[in-house]
Motif scaffolding. Structure first.
Motif, PDB file in Angstrom:
ATOM      1  N   CYS A 126       0.843  -1.209   0.000  1.00  0.00           N
ATOM      2  CA  CYS A 126       0.000   0.000   0.000  1.00  0.00           C
ATOM      3  C   CYS A 126       0.871   1.249   0.000  1.00  0.00           C
ATOM      4  CB  CYS A 126      -0.917  -0.007   1.220  1.00  0.00           C
ATOM      5  SG  CYS A 126      -1.900   1.488   1.382  1.00  0.00           S
ATOM      6  N   CYS A 127       1.893   1.263   0.863  1.00  0.00           N
ATOM      7  CA  CYS A 127       2.785   2.437   0.928  1.00  0.00           C
ATOM      8  C   CYS A 127       3.437   2.666  -0.430  1.00  0.00           C
ATOM      9  CB  CYS A 127       3.859   2.226   1.987  1.00  0.00           C
ATOM     10  SG  CYS A 127       3.231   2.210   3.669  1.00  0.00           S
ATOM     11  N   GLN A 128       3.916   1.589  -1.033  1.00  0.00           N
ATOM     12  CA  GLN A 128       4.619   1.740  -2.321  1.00  0.00           C
ATOM     13  C   GLN A 128       3.661   2.254  -3.389  1.00  0.00           C
ATOM     14  OE1 GLN A 128       6.470  -2.174  -2.604  1.00  0.00           O
ATOM     15  NE2 GLN A 128       8.288  -1.457  -1.471  1.00  0.00           N
ATOM     16  N   ALA A 129       2.387   1.797  -3.335  1.00  0.00           N
ATOM     17  CA  ALA A 129       1.395   2.293  -4.310  1.00  0.00           C
ATOM     18  C   ALA A 129       1.113   3.775  -4.095  1.00  0.00           C
ATOM     19  CB  ALA A 129       0.096   1.489  -4.170  1.00  0.00           C
ATOM     20  N   MET A 130       1.346   4.255  -2.861  1.00  0.00           N
ATOM     21  CA  MET A 130       1.091   5.677  -2.545  1.00  0.00           C
ATOM     22  C   MET A 130       2.354   6.513  -2.717  1.00  0.00           C
ATOM     23  SD  MET A 130      -1.250   5.204   0.883  1.00  0.00           S
ATOM     24  CE  MET A 130      -1.593   6.957   1.126  1.00  0.00           C
ATOM     25  N   GLY A 131       3.436   5.868  -3.141  1.00  0.00           N
ATOM     26  CA  GLY A 131       4.679   6.623  -3.318  1.00  0.00           C
ATOM     27  C   GLY A 131       5.375   6.934  -2.009  1.00  0.00           C
ATOM     28  N   ILE A 132       5.026   6.170  -0.971  1.00  0.00           N
ATOM     29  CA  ILE A 132       5.655   6.356   0.348  1.00  0.00           C
ATOM     30  C   ILE A 132       6.785   5.339   0.478  1.00  0.00           C
ATOM     31  CG2 ILE A 132       5.284   6.153   2.850  1.00  0.00           C
ATOM     32  CD1 ILE A 132       2.358   6.977   2.357  1.00  0.00           C
ATOM     33  N   GLN A 133       7.957   5.809   0.889  1.00  0.00           N
ATOM     34  CA  GLN A 133       9.080   4.878   1.060  1.00  0.00           C
ATOM     35  C   GLN A 133       8.804   3.923   2.229  1.00  0.00           C
ATOM     36  OE1 GLN A 133      13.044   6.790   1.188  1.00  0.00           O
ATOM     37  NE2 GLN A 133      11.940   8.675   0.658  1.00  0.00           N
ATOM     38  N   THR A 134       9.433   2.750   2.144  1.00  0.00           N
ATOM     39  CA  THR A 134       9.178   1.765   3.207  1.00  0.00           C
ATOM     40  C   THR A 134      10.474   1.212   3.796  1.00  0.00           C
ATOM     41  OG1 THR A 134       9.135   0.019   1.549  1.00  0.00           O
ATOM     42  CG2 THR A 134       7.007   0.988   2.185  1.00  0.00           C
ATOM     43  N   ALA A 135      10.407   1.017   5.108  1.00  0.00           N
ATOM     44  CA  ALA A 135      11.460   0.285   5.810  1.00  0.00           C
ATOM     45  C   ALA A 135      10.726  -0.750   6.660  1.00  0.00           C
ATOM     46  CB  ALA A 135      12.272   1.224   6.690  1.00  0.00           C
ATOM     47  N   THR A 136      11.424  -1.806   6.997  1.00  0.00           N
ATOM     48  CA  THR A 136      10.785  -2.789   7.887  1.00  0.00           C
ATOM     49  C   THR A 136      11.828  -3.375   8.824  1.00  0.00           C
ATOM     50  OG1 THR A 136       9.249  -4.672   7.978  1.00  0.00           O
ATOM     51  CG2 THR A 136      11.099  -4.851   6.438  1.00  0.00           C
ATOM     52  N   VAL A 137      11.360  -4.119   9.791  1.00  0.00           N
ATOM     53  CA  VAL A 137      12.256  -4.758  10.748  1.00  0.00           C
ATOM     54  C   VAL A 137      12.104  -6.268  10.605  1.00  0.00           C
ATOM     55  CG1 VAL A 137      12.261  -2.866  12.427  1.00  0.00           C
ATOM     56  CG2 VAL A 137      10.474  -4.611  12.547  1.00  0.00           C
ATOM     57  N   PHE A 138      13.147  -6.984  10.994  1.00  0.00           N
ATOM     58  CA  PHE A 138      13.019  -8.437  10.956  1.00  0.00           C
ATOM     59  C   PHE A 138      13.902  -9.058  12.019  1.00  0.00           C
ATOM     60  CE2 PHE A 138      17.055  -9.647   8.900  1.00  0.00           C
ATOM     61  CZ  PHE A 138      17.450  -8.449   8.289  1.00  0.00           C
ATOM     62  N   SER A 139      13.504 -10.253  12.438  1.00  0.00           N
ATOM     63  CA  SER A 139      14.331 -11.014  13.389  1.00  0.00           C
ATOM     64  C   SER A 139      15.270 -11.906  12.580  1.00  0.00           C
ATOM     65  CB  SER A 139      13.422 -11.888  14.247  1.00  0.00           C
ATOM     66  OG  SER A 139      12.904 -12.946  13.441  1.00  0.00           O
ATOM     67  N   PRO A 166      17.158 -11.544  17.790  1.00  0.00           N
ATOM     68  CA  PRO A 166      16.929 -12.976  17.556  1.00  0.00           C
ATOM     69  C   PRO A 166      15.460 -13.300  17.385  1.00  0.00           C
ATOM     70  CG  PRO A 166      17.526 -12.567  19.844  1.00  0.00           C
ATOM     71  CD  PRO A 166      17.647 -11.259  19.133  1.00  0.00           C
ATOM     72  N   ALA A 167      15.163 -14.541  17.066  1.00  0.00           N
ATOM     73  CA  ALA A 167      13.810 -14.970  16.703  1.00  0.00           C
ATOM     74  C   ALA A 167      12.748 -14.658  17.755  1.00  0.00           C
ATOM     75  CB  ALA A 167      13.822 -16.452  16.365  1.00  0.00           C
ATOM     76  N   PRO A 168      12.972 -14.964  19.026  1.00  0.00           N
ATOM     77  CA  PRO A 168      11.893 -14.749  20.004  1.00  0.00           C
ATOM     78  C   PRO A 168      11.328 -13.335  19.917  1.00  0.00           C
ATOM     79  CG  PRO A 168      13.682 -15.967  21.013  1.00  0.00           C
ATOM     80  CD  PRO A 168      14.204 -15.502  19.666  1.00  0.00           C
ATOM     81  N   SER A 169       9.989 -13.220  19.831  1.00  0.00           N
ATOM     82  CA  SER A 169       9.350 -11.908  19.633  1.00  0.00           C
ATOM     83  C   SER A 169       9.742 -10.918  20.712  1.00  0.00           C
ATOM     84  CB  SER A 169       7.831 -12.085  19.620  1.00  0.00           C
ATOM     85  OG  SER A 169       7.454 -12.915  18.540  1.00  0.00           O
ATOM     86  N   ARG A 170       9.892 -11.410  21.956  1.00  0.00           N
ATOM     87  CA  ARG A 170      10.210 -10.484  23.053  1.00  0.00           C
ATOM     88  C   ARG A 170      11.551  -9.796  22.828  1.00  0.00           C
ATOM     89  NH1 ARG A 170       6.831  -9.809  26.345  1.00  0.00           N
ATOM     90  NH2 ARG A 170       5.217 -11.256  27.042  1.00  0.00           N
ATOM     91  N   GLN A 171      12.423 -10.461  22.052  1.00  0.00           N
ATOM     92  CA  GLN A 171      13.738  -9.864  21.792  1.00  0.00           C
ATOM     93  C   GLN A 171      13.775  -9.196  20.419  1.00  0.00           C
ATOM     94  OE1 GLN A 171      15.288 -13.954  23.040  1.00  0.00           O
ATOM     95  NE2 GLN A 171      17.087 -12.685  23.323  1.00  0.00           N
ATOM     96  N   SER A 172      12.645  -9.116  19.752  1.00  0.00           N
ATOM     97  CA  SER A 172      12.643  -8.477  18.415  1.00  0.00           C
ATOM     98  C   SER A 172      11.363  -7.669  18.216  1.00  0.00           C
ATOM     99  CB  SER A 172      12.814  -9.548  17.336  1.00  0.00           C
ATOM    100  OG  SER A 172      11.929 -10.645  17.565  1.00  0.00           O
ATOM    101  N   TYR A 173      10.330  -8.254  17.692  1.00  0.00           N
ATOM    102  CA  TYR A 173       9.134  -7.503  17.275  1.00  0.00           C
ATOM    103  C   TYR A 173       8.386  -6.859  18.441  1.00  0.00           C
ATOM    104  CZ  TYR A 173       9.976  -9.965  12.884  1.00  0.00           C
ATOM    105  OH  TYR A 173      10.565 -10.440  11.736  1.00  0.00           O
ATOM    106  N   LEU A 174       8.614  -7.333  19.651  1.00  0.00           N
ATOM    107  CA  LEU A 174       7.925  -6.775  20.829  1.00  0.00           C
ATOM    108  C   LEU A 174       8.828  -5.814  21.604  1.00  0.00           C
ATOM    109  CD1 LEU A 174       6.021  -9.897  22.247  1.00  0.00           C
ATOM    110  CD2 LEU A 174       5.005  -7.844  21.242  1.00  0.00           C
TER     111      LEU A 174
END
Ligand code: MV4
Length: 503
Positions: A22-35, A55-63
């Protein structure tokens, strides 16, 4: 308006891919995070920039709030989209974004706090004319106190944990002599599960429907509702299939539910997109359950019938924009169904089915949508939720949408792991489902798959039976059916009205 130039998508899987697109269709640049476990995940490949946050565990990454904010700073993002799950309903995270000068694409922290606690939300909305299940919201002081209230309400009643959720700690009480022991057990379970023994009591609704209203509110005082979603098909409080509209909602009921939903969110000073959940009883009376202060997994069915892009609306509202339409402009058309394709084995108690996807082929048609984060060769891990993809089918009416979904499921090939595709085929063939007779206990009441425990033996025998059926029909000699192609022994069971050829 404060135009958004770059969004950090603080999520993974299908929703991260969907937001990035959606962001790319709106011309908005995107960044993301990953474990570290998600290094080869599709959202990492789709975003213009990807930052490993742990690392993989969400508590140490996405959370991890600090790591996500830090990644946003490093990327130069001026906004963060949390998706759903993870930090999406965390008021502290929303506040941390604002303190860092980064736009949180969602409601204000105060609104998340006001609606985040189910008890506080119920107390807030009850003073704004939103119907609640008959009962009391204050925690019970004793079994004696509770019994007196239960008598006033009338049995059966339901004892619920004040700090609870997802059905944990609920106890149905059908007569006065059952109350005290049920109260004691519910209180101790609540203390053990939530660190808070407080419980309350309300009228028990037998076999209710779960119907939710999508709302959208901007920062200029405008708020509208976008119809309802029927979410009753659940297993252990996990939605498996959602649809819109609900067969039990007529235009007048839709208006009343919509107005109640708007009253609830207005009471909390809510902006952006949100969903107000209701229970609907056999008399089609509806009662407030809670508010989800985030974009929901099932939002695509609302998009299919309204033609709106709800993530685009979220970005527009977060940037200070006014709602792009008025209530009178909302005119949903047709019927849409979403099936959640999970990496679980419905023939083996929905046990997780991790592994490498060897073959991946999506169904294609003008009325289909697939939101996914997986691909052929992708390794499904046990670290995160098992959602592989969402398959959405639209039709001018419910029977057509059902038939199109059945065809799509039969054409959806995912090999190398087990998935819920066969379960959905059985569900869509079920006569009660086709009649629209849905309720939150639908699977328990109408799907053999639960009662029989769905053993592996059933799957293997079902595969043989399905191959035989294909052969008997003179179809091409059946290969060993793909692990998750529409090998549906339950289908045979359903066709045979519960007769199980292997039994
Ligand atoms: C209820 C109910 C019947 N009567 N409340 C379950 C979890 C929480 N969200 C509320 N839930 C229920 N509350 C009364 N007074 C039945 C349920 C319920 C349920 C609700 C929504 C979706 C799925 C459900 C599955 C089982 C029970």
């Amino acid at each position: 308006m404060r135009p958004i130039r770059k969004v950090l998508v603080a999520n993974r899987g299908e929703i991260a891919c969907r937001i990035i697109a959606c962001c790319q269709a709106m011309g908005i640049q995107t960044a993301t995070v990953f474990s570290e476990a998600d290094r080869a995940s599709r959202h990492v490949l789709d975003a213009s920039e990807a930052i490993c946050i742990g690392p993989a565990p969400s508590r140490q990454s996405y959370l991890d709030i600090g790591k996500v904010i830090d990644a946003a700073r490093r990327s130069g993002a001026d906004a963060i989209h949390p998706g759903y799950g993870f930090l999406s309903e965390n008021a502290d995270f929303a506040a941390a974004c604002e303190e860092a000068g980064i736009l949180f694409i969602g409601p204000p922290p105060a609104a998340i706090r006001a609606l985040g606690s189910k008890t506080a939300a119920r107390q807030l909305v009850s003073t704004h004319g939103v119907p609640l299940v008959p009962g009391v919201q204050e925690p019970l002081s004793s079994a004696t106190d509770g019994l007196a209230i239960a008598r006033q309400i009338g049995f059966p009643v339901l004892i619920k944990a004040a700090a609870g959720g997802g059905g944990k700690g609920m106890r149905v009480v059908r007569s006065a002599d059952e109350f005290a022991p049920a109260f004691e057990r519910a209180s101790s379970e609540a203390a053990a599960s939530f660190g808070n023994s407080a419980v309350y009591v309300e009228k028990y609704l037998a076999s209710p429907r779960h119907v939710e209203i999508q709302v959208m509110a901007d920062s200029h005082g405008n708020a509208i509702y976008l119809g309802e979603r029927e979410c009753s098909v659940q297993r252990r409080h996990q939605k498996l299939l959602e649809e819109t509209p609900s067969v039990c909602v007529d235009p007048e009921m839709r208006r009343r539910m919509g107005e109640a939903a708007l009253a609830a969110v207005r009471a909390a000073g809510y902006t952006n997109l949100g969903t107000v959940e209701f229970l609907v009883d056999a008399n089609r009376e509806f009662y407030f359950l809670e508010v989800n202060t985030r974009l929901q997994v099932e939002h695509p069915v609302t998009e299919a019938v309204t033609g709106l892009d709800l993530v685009r609306e979220q970005l527009h509202i977060a940037a200070g924009g006014r709602l792009s339409l008025r209530q009178e402009d909302v005119a949903p058309r047709g019927h849409a169904i979403e099936c959640r394709i999970l990496a679980e084995d419905p023939f083996d108690g929905f046990v997780p089915s991790p592994g490498r996807i060897r073959v991946y082929k999506e169904p294609r048609a003008p009325w289909l949508r697939v939101d996914t984060g997986v691909y052929a060769g992708y390794e499904v891990s046990l670290y995160y939720d098992p959602l592989l993809a969402k398959l959405i089918a639209w039709g001018p009416d419910r029977p057509t949408a059902v038939a199109r979904m059945q065809d799509a499921l039969r054409d959806y090939v995912i090999e190398g792991i087990r998935t819920t595709i066969p379960f959905h085929l059985l569900l869509l063939e079920n006569a009660e489902f086709q009649a629209g007779n849905l309720a939150t206990d639908f699977i328990d009441r109408h799907m053999e798959i639960e009662r029989s425990g769905g053993s592996r033996r059933h799957r293997d025998v079902a595969a043989i039976a399905a191959a035989w059926l294909r052969g008997a029909r003179g179809a091409a000699p059946a290969q060993a059916p793909a692990a998750t192609r529409a090998t549906s022994g339950w289908k045979l069971a359903a066709l045979g009205a519960g007769r199980r050829p292997w039994a």
